[in-house]
Enzyme design. Sequence first.
Site, short mmCIF file in Angstrom:
data_model
loop_
_atom_site.label_atom_id
_atom_site.label_comp_id
_atom_site.label_asym_id
_atom_site.label_seq_id
_atom_site.Cartn_x
_atom_site.Cartn_y
_atom_site.Cartn_z
N ASP A 182 0.66 -1.13 -0.18
CA ASP A 182 0.57 -0.06 0.19
C ASP A 182 0.60 1.69 0.46
OD1 ASP A 182 -2.78 1.62 0.71
OD2 ASP A 182 -3.40 0.09 1.16
N HIS A 276 -3.99 5.87 2.75
CA HIS A 276 -4.63 4.69 2.63
C HIS A 276 -3.90 3.84 3.33
CE1 HIS A 276 -5.67 1.58 0.01
NE2 HIS A 276 -7.19 2.22 -0.79
N SER A 606 -11.25 -0.59 -0.70
CA SER A 606 -9.94 -1.16 0.23
C SER A 606 -9.81 -1.10 1.20
CB SER A 606 -9.32 0.65 -0.38
OG SER A 606 -9.16 0.31 -1.76
#
Length: 863
Positions: A182, A276, A606
């Site tokens: 990520d 994220h 996600s």
Amino acid sequence: MGVTVAMGATAVGLAATSSEAAPAGTTPLRVTRTTPAAHPFKAGNYIVVLKDKPLTTYSGSVRGYTATRPTGGKRVDVSSSAAKRYAGYLRQRQDGVLRSVGASARTRYSVALNGFAGHLSGEQAAKLAENSAVQAVLPDRILKASTVNTANFLGLRGSKGLWAALGGQANAGKGVVIGVIDTGYRPESASFAGKPVTTLAPQAVGVPYRVLTDRIAMKKGDGSTFFGVCQAGDSFPATTCNSKVIGARYFASNLIAGGTTLAPGEVLSPRDTESHGTHTASTAAGIGVNHAVVAGRDFGATWGMAPGAKLSIYKALWRTADAPDTGSGTTGDLVSAIDAAVADGVDVINYSVGPNGGSNGIEADDLAFLNAAAAGVFVSASAGNSGPAGDTVSHLAPWETTVAAASTDLFYGTVQLGNGQKYRGSSINGTAVPAHPAILGSAAAAAGRTAADAALCIDGSLDPAKVTGKVVVCDRGVNDRVAKSAEVARAGGVGMVLVNLTPNSLDTDIHAVPTVQVDNVAGAKIKAYVGTATAPTIAIAVNDTTGLKPEPVPQIAGFSSRGPAETVGANLLKPDIAAPGVSVIAAVVPSAENRNSAYGPESGTSMSAPHIAGLAALILQKNPAWSPARVKSAMMTTAIDTVSASGRPARIPFAQGAGFVNPRRFLNPGLVYDSGVSDYYGFLEAIGIDTGSGKAPTDGTEINVPSIAIGGLAGVQTVTRRVTALRAGTYTATATAGKAGVTVSPSKLVFTKAGQTKSFSVRFTTNKAALSAFTTGFLTWTGPSKNTVRIPLAVRPVAVAAPAELHADISTPSGSGTYSVKLGTSPLKLSVKGLVKGDVTSGSVTPGALSAPTVSNASNVVV
């Protein structure tokens, strides 16, 4: 008439009339007790609510006391003489009630509630419940803020929860390493706290942007050793890793070499500057944190799915100069990360990465994951956020577990219009906005800006002279949701209503002004009111004041990508499973955009993928030798249905896959559908990828996965599956596929011991099903103790099944090729049309160097 009426909090049998006046010609009935008044109250803490209205709703019905209810969008003024006098009256009324039972108040309420809290004996509580001045006597429960990472919803917590069965929260996932590919992670987050670790001998590798400094060894639950690399970089010393995050690397060689410039503030190290990666890692395996504070509002405790698992971070997504608000990376760097993760020895990989708008088929990262699966690594991959359109799902490989997003935790806010209408929406806003003038964004365009831009509240589009002091209604789309509230704040607005223009998810973001996001139905009504009322006003409440029932959950999010996966002939059902993916609160990187919060909400597949990654770690903790296919099967065959907005089961395999993950059952699935590299090679050969294995092509329909999809059912087709028993016993099959016919043979499988594998066939016929449209259903094996093992079915009847394109070795004008055609109806009239005339383009070229393949010049004609 005989009815049952509640007296206080005790249900007793009574003969009674309605409290309203009896209709003409009827005789009111006397209320007569027919059973003893045994009350259920026990000594404890209670809240007693009185019938007199509090300050916020008192309209002046008591003689001598002026109304205190605010009007015209104003706040209640508790300092006014009227409010003080009425508050005194309420206190007197409270005192009288207290004296009636000899009790005392610990806390009194008079503004939003009229009543008091205190300790009462059972008899005192029962007497107050029958007091004509009392509205309700309620237990003063110890309430905790909602568990914002769905641990409670999924049945992980509690004495009977899955964590307890695995040794408790701190041990849940012990011995398992989850690799997260990520944007990196924020090491300072409380979700990643751990103890310093002792490192082994330094390892130097002379590759740009990959200077490996130290390795950290950990013995895993399966007896093997994980060697974590803590790679030093910008703002990230090699000593940053700890006993929780035992590896951290970064991969940017291809990105940098391609000429991409990193965004200001981005750093070449495993450190996350975007959020994220921090969010996904903490969702998968963050340790317990008691207070997840979002923009000043405490949402209580939060955990990852596997708090006892270790994390290894692989940063391969970056904030770039052309896309500073998101993470992106090259396939080359992503494959390097996959490669490194497998080499390091991770057990699970979370991959919340994918193309927008669906998949082009099996790509380089998918192929890398094939080898990861061969090494025993379970891969959880996001399905994509391009729903609700079909054929938008990503990660189509059978060796990956592709995850759809569903809603679970719901955070509400309320929009109240000046006409009294209320509309519920999503919000984590902690600041209420009393009624203020309201304006449509489209009516507040700044000079030189279009109404269309202003409707979207695009940066710089709103006129402060029109917006200051108002609640602005903005349309969803084009620019980021949080950018819209930032524009409202810049122009002086005090709140925002964010309107969906089409059916879509309702998201909880950290906004610059108090915001509620509403669906397209409510949005249309709100816009109609604001656009037509003479002096429209809007008030924003921090919770749900509509009185509506909570939305049923889990529901598939509108943005969640759907199947069928046409790029693989729709012969493999995707997505595989659904998990929480809407308004998931987890660790983030503090920034101005999120008001420097260490935790925040995000929505997307996600967010659903790391739930599955963490839950896979729990399965592997108990069954460390299980293949990725077994882990996937255990989750899919025990899943439950998602629901529609009406609360009914929404059995749509192309949206939910097998269903919503059910940790309460997946450790004991009864049967598993296992598969391996040999199956996967046949799948690749069938879609035109030469594996060099010599494996014959195997249609995706025949891969031994826990689902069946047939993209072109012509008449009759038989599919074979095999299952392995984890528990001996007899399993009986039932199956439906809409109006298509489906027969399972044999319909009973008898396993005399665990570990046995048996095959069965499933025969599909078009029957009365409509042509060219999918019909769906389930195949369920019911075994000992009524244990069920369910897989989804999806078949598309067609009149004729033939390849869309013919790839054959026809090297001469007289050459030939063969292909197969299956007829779905009989008789079927066929005719030969012959060859299709080709397109002819005239042109001329001169000798010279070849330019770029897409550029025409004198020596190169591009058609």
